[in-house]
Design a protein around this motif. Structure first.
Motif, PDB file in Angstrom:
ATOM      1  N   LYS A   1       0.833  -1.208   0.000  1.00 41.99           N
ATOM      2  CA  LYS A   1       0.000   0.000   0.000  1.00 41.99           C
ATOM      3  C   LYS A   1       0.867   1.257   0.000  1.00 41.99           C
ATOM      4  O   LYS A   1       0.589   2.230  -0.716  1.00 41.99           O
ATOM      5  CB  LYS A   1      -0.926  -0.008   1.221  1.00 41.99           C
ATOM      6  CG  LYS A   1      -1.907   1.160   1.269  1.00 41.99           C
ATOM      7  CD  LYS A   1      -2.852   1.035   2.456  1.00 41.99           C
ATOM      8  CE  LYS A   1      -3.835   2.198   2.490  1.00 41.99           C
ATOM      9  NZ  LYS A   1      -4.774   2.083   3.651  1.00 41.99           N
TER      10      LYS A   1
ATOM     11  N   ARG B   1       2.748   1.682  -3.419  1.00 43.13           N
ATOM     12  CA  ARG B   1       1.883   2.153  -4.508  1.00 43.13           C
ATOM     13  C   ARG B   1       1.836   3.678  -4.589  1.00 43.13           C
ATOM     14  O   ARG B   1       1.532   4.235  -5.652  1.00 43.13           O
ATOM     15  CB  ARG B   1       0.464   1.628  -4.304  1.00 43.13           C
ATOM     16  CG  ARG B   1       0.262   0.158  -4.641  1.00 43.13           C
ATOM     17  CD  ARG B   1      -1.151  -0.281  -4.274  1.00 43.13           C
ATOM     18  NE  ARG B   1      -1.379  -1.695  -4.548  1.00 43.13           N
ATOM     19  CZ  ARG B   1      -1.820  -2.179  -5.704  1.00 43.13           C
ATOM     20  NH1 ARG B   1      -2.091  -1.329  -6.705  1.00 43.13           N
ATOM     21  NH2 ARG B   1      -2.007  -3.462  -5.878  1.00 43.13           N
ATOM     22  N   THR B   2       2.114   4.362  -3.485  1.00 39.89           N
ATOM     23  CA  THR B   2       2.032   5.830  -3.469  1.00 39.89           C
ATOM     24  C   THR B   2       3.310   6.492  -3.975  1.00 39.89           C
ATOM     25  O   THR B   2       3.311   7.694  -4.216  1.00 39.89           O
ATOM     26  CB  THR B   2       1.739   6.338  -2.045  1.00 39.89           C
ATOM     27  OG1 THR B   2       2.847   6.034  -1.185  1.00 39.89           O
ATOM     28  CG2 THR B   2       0.471   5.695  -1.492  1.00 39.89           C
TER      29      THR B   2
ATOM     30  N   ARG C   1       4.157   3.758  -9.073  1.00 39.50           N
ATOM     31  CA  ARG C   1       2.723   3.827  -9.303  1.00 39.50           C
ATOM     32  C   ARG C   1       2.300   2.794 -10.344  1.00 39.50           C
ATOM     33  O   ARG C   1       3.038   2.499 -11.289  1.00 39.50           O
ATOM     34  CB  ARG C   1       2.321   5.226  -9.747  1.00 39.50           C
ATOM     35  CG  ARG C   1       2.327   6.224  -8.594  1.00 39.50           C
ATOM     36  CD  ARG C   1       2.002   7.620  -9.035  1.00 39.50           C
ATOM     37  NE  ARG C   1       2.076   8.553  -7.903  1.00 39.50           N
ATOM     38  CZ  ARG C   1       2.202   9.853  -8.020  1.00 39.50           C
ATOM     39  NH1 ARG C   1       2.284  10.406  -9.235  1.00 39.50           N
ATOM     40  NH2 ARG C   1       2.267  10.620  -6.948  1.00 39.50           N
TER      41      ARG C   1
END
Length: 305
Positions: free
Chosen positions: A253, A256-257, A262
């Motif tokens: 999580k 992913r940022t 991305r």
């Protein structure tokens, strides 16, 4: 709308995808499903020979690298016709929905000879089913269309075997027709034509697809590759060992940022190339993961996450 079995009055389970005759059915021919299931025979072996000789011819034209070879490879990718005979996929999402086969072929060629050329040249990108992982715009619909065109001859042979197995296709007022269709010839490694016999349903030829060859989602999708294999490699790449010798990793999580991680095909390609530098083949790891999740009896079903 009636399905194929309803239309022809065929009772019981059938070995082909039993789609509605008068509509686009949101199922897609998945080349990796053919590779994993490898049945029915001899149709699966013939289909894989078509798929692999076609893609080898395209990628080899890049590796050879002469103007003539590159023109040949590009031309091979621009000779697809819309495979509407199967009634699979979505018309607006296929070749015509994206400007035609020439446009789609150009997308693929530009990626294979651009950012992805490195993975082509070192032999990591080897199969048609690898394309959706790296080529923007190539997803289940385009992959299905491309695969169907390449294996059209194998699907025609399967369909003709069904005509013999089920006399309902040519009795009770139902008819068959003979058509000249574009097919890939794995022996000459070139596009050609062939005369084939197909059922005629609602005035249009019908091409049957083996049950285990079609799915609602690709086994090898860009999102699945990213969420499993790409991020897992990134976790280990960024991991640190604490004072107690414990390996600490960031959550997916959190990863992913990060701008450089991305979700997207550019990230898939960039991380895949970085892994190769560390002697890790993420495509092979992903294929092993996919194989471990597949139910051999599963056909026309969603891919597991």
């Amino acid at each position: 709308m009636p399905t194929i079995s309803n239309h022809y009055g065929i009772a019981g389970p059938v070995p082909f995808v039993d789609v509605e005759i008068g509509a686009d059915n949101r199922l897609y021919v998945d080349p990796h499903a053919i590779r994993l299931h490898r049945h029915p025979e001899p149709f699966a072996s013939d289909a894989l020979k078509c798929i692999d000789t076609f893609f080898h011819e395209v990628t080899n034209s890049i590796i050879v690298g002469t103007p003539a070879s590159r023109a040949h490879g590009r031309a091979l990718l621009q000779q697809f016709a819309e495979p509407w005979e199967t009634r699979l996929g979505m018309a607006e999402a296929g070749f015509h929905g994206h400007g035609g086969a020439e446009t789609v072929g150009t997308w693929i060629w530009d990626v294979l000879t651009g950012d992805a050329e490195a993975v082509v040249r070192i032999g990591v990108l080897r199969h048609v089913e690898d394309l959706p992982l790296f080529v923007e715009g190539v997803d289940r619909d385009i992959t299905s269309d491309i695969t169907t065109r390449i294996i059209f001859s194998s699907l025609a042979d399967f369909t003709e075997s069904m005509l013999h197995a089920y006399p309902q296709f040519h009795s009770g007022g139902h008819q068959t027709g003979t058509y000249t269709k574009q097919v890939w010839d794995p022996s000459s490694r070139a596009w050609g034509t062939r005369s084939i016999t197909l059922p005629v349903a609602d005035g249009k030829p019908l091409l049957l697809v083996p049950q285990s060859w079609a799915r609602r989602a690709l086994l090898m999708s860009a999102r699945r590759f990213y969420g499993t294999t790409v991020l897992s490699f990134a976790q280990l790449e960024q991991a640190v060992v604490d004072s107690n010798g414990k390996l600490l990793t960031s959550s997916k999580k959190v990863l992913r940022t990060r701008p450089d991680l991305r979700e997207g095909r550019a990230t898939n390609l960039r991380v895949t190339l970085r892994a190769i530098e560390n002697e890790q083949d993420l495509l092979e790891a992903f294929k092993a993961f996919v194989a471990s999740k597949v139910d051999p009896s599963d056909g026309a079903a969603d891919a597991a996450a």
